[in-house]
Design an enzyme around this catalytic site. Structure first.
Site, PDB file in Angstrom:
ATOM      1  N   CYS A   1     -10.035 -65.033  -2.616  1.00 34.31           N
ATOM      2  CA  CYS A   1      -9.472 -65.758  -1.473  1.00 34.31           C
ATOM      3  C   CYS A   1      -9.913 -67.218  -1.498  1.00 34.31           C
ATOM      4  CB  CYS A   1      -9.922 -65.067  -0.180  1.00 34.31           C
ATOM      5  SG  CYS A   1      -9.273 -65.843   1.310  1.00 34.31           S
TER       6      CYS A   1
ATOM      7  N   CYS B   1     -10.509 -68.948   1.813  1.00 34.44           N
ATOM      8  CA  CYS B   1     -11.788 -68.622   2.456  1.00 34.44           C
ATOM      9  C   CYS B   1     -12.965 -69.293   1.750  1.00 34.44           C
ATOM     10  CB  CYS B   1     -12.042 -67.114   2.421  1.00 34.44           C
ATOM     11  SG  CYS B   1     -10.585 -66.096   2.520  1.00 34.44           S
ATOM     12  N   ASP B   2     -12.937 -69.281   0.435  1.00 33.58           N
ATOM     13  CA  ASP B   2     -14.145 -69.654  -0.316  1.00 33.58           C
ATOM     14  C   ASP B   2     -14.033 -70.969  -1.082  1.00 33.58           C
ATOM     15  OD1 ASP B   2     -15.259 -67.272   0.560  1.00 33.58           O
ATOM     16  OD2 ASP B   2     -14.558 -66.147  -1.178  1.00 33.58           O
TER      17      ASP B   2
END
Ligand code: FAD
Ligand code: NAP
Length: 324
Positions: A136, A139-140
């Site tokens: 992801c 997200c990261d």
């Protein structure tokens, strides 16, 4: 011992969509029962810092999900640790069989079983998950400012993830197993035009390499599928973007699905092709796939279920007809 229980609203899934649906359904006095499944708390329990949940600049994914569970419980949701093995949506009340042997019958059903990123299945990938291996970028990606990263995959997700990562990373190498991308042309053009992107065609990831102390990724090893030659690409972040699989196994033969199994809902609603069955979160969303959008759809599903029960259940004829 096998038992049968009747509930007004049954929620399947305990990610952001399921728990948010539970909060709203409980506050509407629908006495919801939520079945958690094999991953209580859903996908966010396999990540660390979540930095895009409104109200929390940083929150640990597992902590956030514990709080959501507590919230749903406090509002009056009955939370059951069990797994739904099959559902029958052909007649009302709907039926859900569970692993424990309990059969639930429900006037309305909220499906929130999410989606799972597909992984390559390499032991080294498993070892570094959360320590440089991610599925992801949204997200990261933020954690890889100035770093070199690798993305595996050739579809829309891989290209979008690679483009997103160019905002942070100094270099993004896209590794794809063929010599052409599956992604839409417009995305491909953006990718090819980005000076931070390099593409390694015809390569399959063989291994993720890295350090044990502290645990972290240092690169990937890829094999040329035409020549067999091995290339090592240095990186501290490795993003697997080879597709997402919606967890629609339970309903794929009973509800309308598209884009590889995502449950179809009417635009602007969570109504599926069967009245009284609502779907929320990643199960129905192949575009956004975020905690906050899943929570939003969970809210919508509970409100849609409430309206359905008020308006339709009072009708004498409760025969369900699929509208697909
Ligand atoms: P999920 O979270 O997938 O939950 C599905 C639930 O359904 C699970 O509880 C599972 O046990 C249950 N279930 C499945 N099948 C059954 C069954 N047969 N019976 C009973 N229960 C069942 N999003 C963000 O917004 N910010 C982030 O920082 C972020 N980080 C992420 C990091 C990682 C590593 C991953 C994988 C995803 C991340 N995401 C992030 C995406 C986010 O986690 C998802 O969009 C979100 O969790 C989807 O919520 P959901 O409720 O639809 O489903
Ligand atoms: P996808 O289209 O299925 O693409 C997956 C990619 O990963 C393919 O290029 C595939 O290679 C590769 N792949 C699969 N398994 C692999 C493996 N084991 N090893 C190496 N490579 C592997 O998945 P997606 O990109 O996640 O997209 C899923 C759906 O969502 C699609 O319908 C897509 O259009 C949609 N989507 C839309 C948007 C958007 O509209 N903006 C954004 C994201 C996703 P091959 O090409 O060789 O098969």
């Amino acid at each position: 011992m096998a038992t049968t229980r009747h509930v007004k609203v049954l929620i399947i899934g305990s990610g952001p969509a399921g728990y948010t649906a539970a909060v709203y359904a409980a506050r509407a006095m629908l006495e919801p029962v939520l079945i958690q499944g094999l991953q209580p708390g859903g996908q966010l329990t396999i990540t660390t810092d979540v930095e895009n949940w409104p109200g929390d600049a940083t929150v640990l994914g597992p902590d956030l999900m514990v709080r959501m569970e507590a919230h749903a419980k406090e509002m009056g949701t009955e939370i059951v640790s069990d797994y739904v093995t099959s559902v029958d949506l052909s007649k009302r009340p709907f039926t859900a069989e569970t692993d424990s042997g309990t059969t639930y019958t429900a006037d309305a059903l909220i499906l929130a079983t999410g989606a799972q990123a597909k992984w390559l299945g390499l032991p080294s990938e498993e070892k570094f998950k959360g320590f440089g291996v991610s599925a992801c970028a949204t997200c990261d990606g933020f954690f890889y400012r100035g770093a070199e990263v690798v993305v595996a995959g050739g579809g829309n997700t891989a290209v979008e993830e690679a483009l997103f990562l160019t905002k942070f990373a100094s270099k993004v190498t896209l590794i794809h197993r063929r010599d052409e991308l599956r992604a839409e042309k417009i995305l491909q053009n953006r990718l090819f035009a980005n000076p931070k992107v390099e593409i390694l065609w015809d390569h399959q990831i063989e291994d993720v390499i890295g350090a044990a102390e502290p645990l972290g990724v240092e690169g990937v090893r890829a094999r040329n599928v035409k020549t067999g030659e091995i290339t090592e690409v240095r990186c501290t972040g490795f993003f697997v973007a080879i597709g997402h699989a919606p967890a629609s196994e339970l309903v794929k033969d009973q509800l309308e699905t598209h884009n590889g199994g995502y449950v179809v809902v009417k635009p602007g609603s969570t109504e599926t092709s069967i009245p009284g069955v609502f779907a929320a979160g990643d199960l129905t969303d192949h575009v956004y796939r975020q905690a906050v959008t899943s929570a939003g759809m969970g809210c919508m599903a509970a409100l849609d279920a409430q309206r359905f029960l008020e308006e339709d259940l009072a009708q004498p004829d409760t025969t369900v007809a699929a509208i697909a």
